[in-house]
Design an enzyme around this catalytic site. Structure first.
Site, short mmCIF file in Angstrom:
data_model
loop_
_atom_site.label_atom_id
_atom_site.label_comp_id
_atom_site.label_asym_id
_atom_site.label_seq_id
_atom_site.Cartn_x
_atom_site.Cartn_y
_atom_site.Cartn_z
N SER A 61 1.44 -1.90 -15.48
CA SER A 61 2.20 -1.85 -16.74
C SER A 61 1.34 -2.29 -17.92
O SER A 61 0.33 -2.98 -17.77
CB SER A 61 3.41 -2.76 -16.66
OG SER A 61 4.14 -2.53 -15.49
N1 SAH Z 1 4.24 -4.60 -11.39
C1 SAH Z 1 3.13 -3.67 -11.16
C2 SAH Z 1 3.39 -2.28 -11.70
C3 SAH Z 1 4.47 -1.62 -10.99
S1 SAH Z 1 4.48 0.14 -10.98
C4 SAH Z 1 1.84 -4.23 -11.68
O1 SAH Z 1 1.83 -5.31 -12.28
O2 SAH Z 1 0.81 -3.58 -11.47
C5 SAH Z 1 5.94 0.29 -10.00
C6 SAH Z 1 5.76 0.02 -8.53
O3 SAH Z 1 7.04 0.08 -7.93
C7 SAH Z 1 4.91 1.07 -7.82
O4 SAH Z 1 3.80 0.48 -7.22
C8 SAH Z 1 5.87 1.66 -6.78
O5 SAH Z 1 5.24 1.95 -5.53
C9 SAH Z 1 6.89 0.54 -6.63
N2 SAH Z 1 8.19 0.93 -6.11
C10 SAH Z 1 8.97 1.99 -6.45
N3 SAH Z 1 10.11 1.98 -5.73
C11 SAH Z 1 10.06 0.87 -4.93
C12 SAH Z 1 10.94 0.30 -3.96
N4 SAH Z 1 12.12 0.85 -3.64
N5 SAH Z 1 10.55 -0.83 -3.35
C13 SAH Z 1 9.37 -1.42 -3.61
N6 SAH Z 1 8.50 -0.93 -4.52
C14 SAH Z 1 8.84 0.20 -5.17
#
Ligand code: SAH
Length: 214
Positions: A61
């Protein structure tokens, strides 16, 4: 001044100008090297206020969004936190400086493995990362004082609401995945939930089940 120090000063200035004003959050963001969570070609852009691509087609992000979400959680230093959407692990690392214990989950095993290496390299010992479908929460560790979701669902997932402690706070983006979403803050009261809209945001969708390994 070295160019590294200048880069950091500019980074902190950008965060402040986007509304990240909590000194504890700014401190944590000064201390944790975002470069440790961004690989290859993009590493040199780690201190720009923009989202960047990471493994498995996901994104780390935008730093100002990480700051605003962290600030919105009103951490006390004693909190047990669940993050859904570990991704690179950067957001979890920031949380780990401001909370007692952080559990972070991602549906992609490979992202979790890489994030663990970064946590170890930085000596962040109060984070536990799991591969799991975070839309179901983490039943074994519930209830949580704080929950942060970094992927967008249409509505707050029921299991996450259920795993939030009374008096607890959850921050998450809600809305259709390919449109602008709204960051909301949910407070669990004795008698129900209080919902507050914070700002428009854009996140990858919260998907069900585990990710296919690429
Ligand atoms: N917080 C992260 C960025 C997140 S991007 C950072 O600091 O880098 C969003 C993430 O959510 C992705 O890696 C994706 O794989 C995950 N995601 C999406 N659906 C999900 C679910 N149901 N359970 C766990 N992770 C999930």
């Amino acid at each position: 001044m070295t160019s590294d120090a200048e880069t950091k000063m500019r980074f902190l200035f950008a965060l402040r100008s986007k509304g990240v004003t909590d000194p504890r959050v700014l401190n944590a963001m000064e201390e944790i090297d975002r470069g440790a969570f961004v690989k290859g070609l993009f590493a040199e852009r780690a201190y720009e206020d923009m989202p960047l691509p990471i493994t498995c087609g996901q994104t780390i992000s935008q730093p100002s969004v990480v700051g605003l979400m962290t600030q919105a959680l009103e951490l006390t230093g004693r909190d047990k936190v669940l993050e859904v959407g570990c991704g690179s692990g950067y957001q979890a690392a920031i949380l780990s400086r401001l909370a007692r214990r952080v559990y972070t989950v991602d549906r992609h095993r490979r992202l979790v493995a890489e994030a663990r290496l970064a946590f170890d390299a930085l000596g962040l010992a109060n984070i536990t990362a799991f591969t799991a479908d975070g839309s179901r929460g983490l039943e074994d560790q519930a209830p949580f004082d704080r929950i942060l979701v970094t992927a967008a669902a249409e509505d707050p997932p029921g299991p996450l609401l259920a795993q939030l402690r009374i008096g607890g706070i959850m921050v998450l983006p809600v809305g259709q995945s390919d449109a602008v979403q709204t960051l909301i803050r949910v407070r669990r009261l004795e008698t129900g939930f209080d919902y507050e809209e914070l700002r428009p945001v854009r996140f990858v969708p919260l998907l069900e089940g585990l990710g296919k390994e690429t």
